[in-house]
Motif scaffolding. Structure first.
Motif, mmCIF file in Angstrom:
data_model
loop_
_atom_site.group_PDB
_atom_site.id
_atom_site.type_symbol
_atom_site.label_atom_id
_atom_site.label_comp_id
_atom_site.label_asym_id
_atom_site.label_seq_id
_atom_site.Cartn_x
_atom_site.Cartn_y
_atom_site.Cartn_z
ATOM 1 N N HIS A 120 -3.398 -7.997 -0.324
ATOM 2 C CA HIS A 120 -3.007 -7.427 -1.607
ATOM 3 C C HIS A 120 -3.579 -8.292 -2.716
ATOM 4 C CE1 HIS A 120 0.140 -10.570 -1.284
ATOM 5 N NE2 HIS A 120 0.078 -10.582 -2.609
ATOM 6 N N ARG A 231 0.631 -1.340 3.187
ATOM 7 C CA ARG A 231 1.993 -1.722 2.829
ATOM 8 C C ARG A 231 2.665 -2.458 3.982
ATOM 9 N NH1 ARG A 231 3.919 0.316 -1.834
ATOM 10 N NH2 ARG A 231 2.861 2.115 -2.777
ATOM 11 N N ARG A 235 8.386 -6.524 -0.125
ATOM 12 C CA ARG A 235 7.879 -6.115 -1.433
ATOM 13 C C ARG A 235 7.122 -7.286 -2.064
ATOM 14 N NH1 ARG A 235 9.096 -1.661 -4.049
ATOM 15 N NH2 ARG A 235 10.782 -1.282 -2.544
ATOM 16 N N GLY A 238 1.219 -7.595 1.102
ATOM 17 C CA GLY A 238 0.461 -6.544 1.769
ATOM 18 C C GLY A 238 -0.097 -7.039 3.097
ATOM 19 N N LEU A 362 -3.377 4.600 -2.168
ATOM 20 C CA LEU A 362 -2.896 3.362 -2.786
ATOM 21 C C LEU A 362 -3.687 3.038 -4.051
ATOM 22 C CD1 LEU A 362 -2.381 1.191 0.439
ATOM 23 C CD2 LEU A 362 -0.604 2.193 -1.007
#
Length: 460
Positions: A120, A231, A235, A238, A362
């Protein structure tokens, strides 16, 4: 205030992985940093360094990341700006998104690549402070929103909170902006701490924290967008596209070192002799034996067998095939004649298509959030629509064209069948701009042929 020292509990657990993924992607000298190649028993530092230098890198991680990127950006996304299209800051933003000359498409493509590597990235859309009273004055001063890409090892802390509506929002973000080594003993680290109501700038000199500036957050929210490659259940974390491939690449790197050593040792045998024997190995070498030497101690050469070389090479081939399976790239990265059946290849294409479609979704979501923040910075209503491709045409054109030619050669007397075959061939060869015209020509040509046949029949 010691908030600057706080680090998210998941940061340290993932930092080593991010560094490993980065080294795997970069390859070369950055990958050969030390611990990725196991040292032999009693191997010295110089021999170990020489073996690292001589071991080649077959970088599958970079290849896979860029194949994903090439498919995703083969057809650029479509953006309908609607009422935002009249905003004076939009065109400069699209042409130079990061104030460094990169267009918005180039910036997003780079963000997608690095998210595939790390798992991410964070995309920050900020706007400098200004004392301008009008939009025209802001543009004259080049005051407009701009993008910044932040890799995960520079985001030390983040916090999400659930709102009464059930939606999660980002309420805290601590970013390391730069590290400056002033002297051999003094290092300055600059931080920026984002909160919903204020933005703090900090400087850390060695172990001392200093608050430099505190300004109000004019937007009322943290203008950061989280872009994952895949995902995860956490939270703010990634999953990298090369999380499995990187470990397999490291194993291949180890075995390539073994191949180099096997070739070197088998081609250069070792000479075994007593200390008194005057000899050297190599072509045309002369061995002088002492007169009183025991006949059982005559020098001899040890010639290691290179029979294990094929076994190591076969192991590398197996690992490459495993990498292709993990990344759904068997039909894309294959360099030899494919032995898969048509159904197997179609299934693999569908799996890759599904993965690419997920990544496109995404990216589309991230762009929607970016332009929502852009509109808030410009104080306009957001009605921007973003469309990324939903399907990626991964077809074997040669096989389809051969099949259509075989169908035409069957000689089936059907104008409808011939017409549809012609349309399928046109679909393979033409782009969207000319495809509609070609279909019209095929249909009108078939109609004229049919009318001509009717006229002959009626005339006869």
């Amino acid at each position: 205030m010691r908030d600057i020292e706080y680090t998210h509990p998941d940061y340290d657990a993932y930092k080593a992985r991010w560094e490993f993924y980065l080294r795997s992607y970069m390859g070369g000298d950055d990958y050969k940093g030390g611990s990725y190649l196991t040292s032999y028993v009693s191997e010295g530092k110089e021999e170990y360094a020489r073996r690292i230098d001589l071991t080649p890198m077959d970088n599958h991680c970079k290849n896979i990341v860029h194949i994903y990127s090439s498919f995703l950006w083969r057809v650029p996304p479509t953006r309908a700006f609607n009422s935002l299209s009249n905003n004076a800051a939009l065109e400069p933003f699209i042409k130079d998104a990061d104030l460094d000359g990169r267009s918005f498409d180039a910036f997003m493509r780079q963000a997608q690549v690095w998210s595939s590597v790390y798992g991410h990235v964070w995309l920050m859309i900020d706007k400098p402070q200004s004392n301008a009273s009008t939009r025209a004055e802001e543009l004259e001063q080049e005051i407009r929103p701009y993008m910044t890409l932040i890799t995960p090892e520079n985001v030390f802390d983040w916090k999400y909170e659930r709102t009464p509506s059930g939606r999660f929002k980002l309420t805290y973000l601590k970013v390391r902006e730069s590290i400056d080594r002033v002297t051999d003993t003094e290092t300055q680290i600059y931080w920026r701490v984002w909160r919903e109501d204020r933005i703090e700038s900090w400087r850390t000199v060695n172990d001392t924290d200093e608050l430099l500036e505190t300004i109000d957050n004019a937007l009322g929210k943290i203008p950061a967008v989280f872009l994952p490659a895949n995902r995860s259940v956490l939270r703010g974390i990634g999953i990298s596209d090369i999380s499995d491939v990187s470990h397999m690449q490291r194993a291949i790197y180890q075995e390539l070192s073994e191949v180099e050593q096997l070739i070197r040792i088998s081609n250069h045998p070792t000479l075994v002799k007593t200390y008194e024997t005057d000899a050297s190995a190599g072509a045309g070498a002369v061995i002088n034996l002492p007169d009183d030497m025991d006949g059982a101690l005559k020098p001899y050469q040890m010639q290691p067998s290179g029979a294990n070389l094929d076994a190591v090479r076969a192991s590398i081939v197996d690992k490459v095939e495993a990498i292709n399976r993990m990344s759904h790239m068997g039909a894309v990265r294959g360099t030899e004649a494919m032995t898969q059946s048509g159904v197997a290849m179609q299934t693999e294409f569908q799996m890759l298509n599904a993965k690419l479609s997920e990544k496109a979704d995404l990216l589309e979501l991230a762009e929607e959030q970016i332009f929502d923040l852009f509109c808030q910075w410009q104080q306009v209503t957001n009605d921007v629509e973003i469309f990324y491709p939903d399907a990626f045409d991964l077809r074997d054109y040669d096989k389809e064209l051969l099949f259509l030619q075989q169908m035409r050669a069957t000689g089936v007397q059907s104008e409808t069948l011939s017409q549809e075959i012609d349309k399928k061939i046109a679909d393979l060869l033409l782009d969207d701009e000319h495809l509609v015209k070609a279909h019209t020509e095929i249909e009108s040509g078939a109609q004229r042929i049919g009318n001509f046949a009717d006229e002959i029949t009626n005339g006869g």
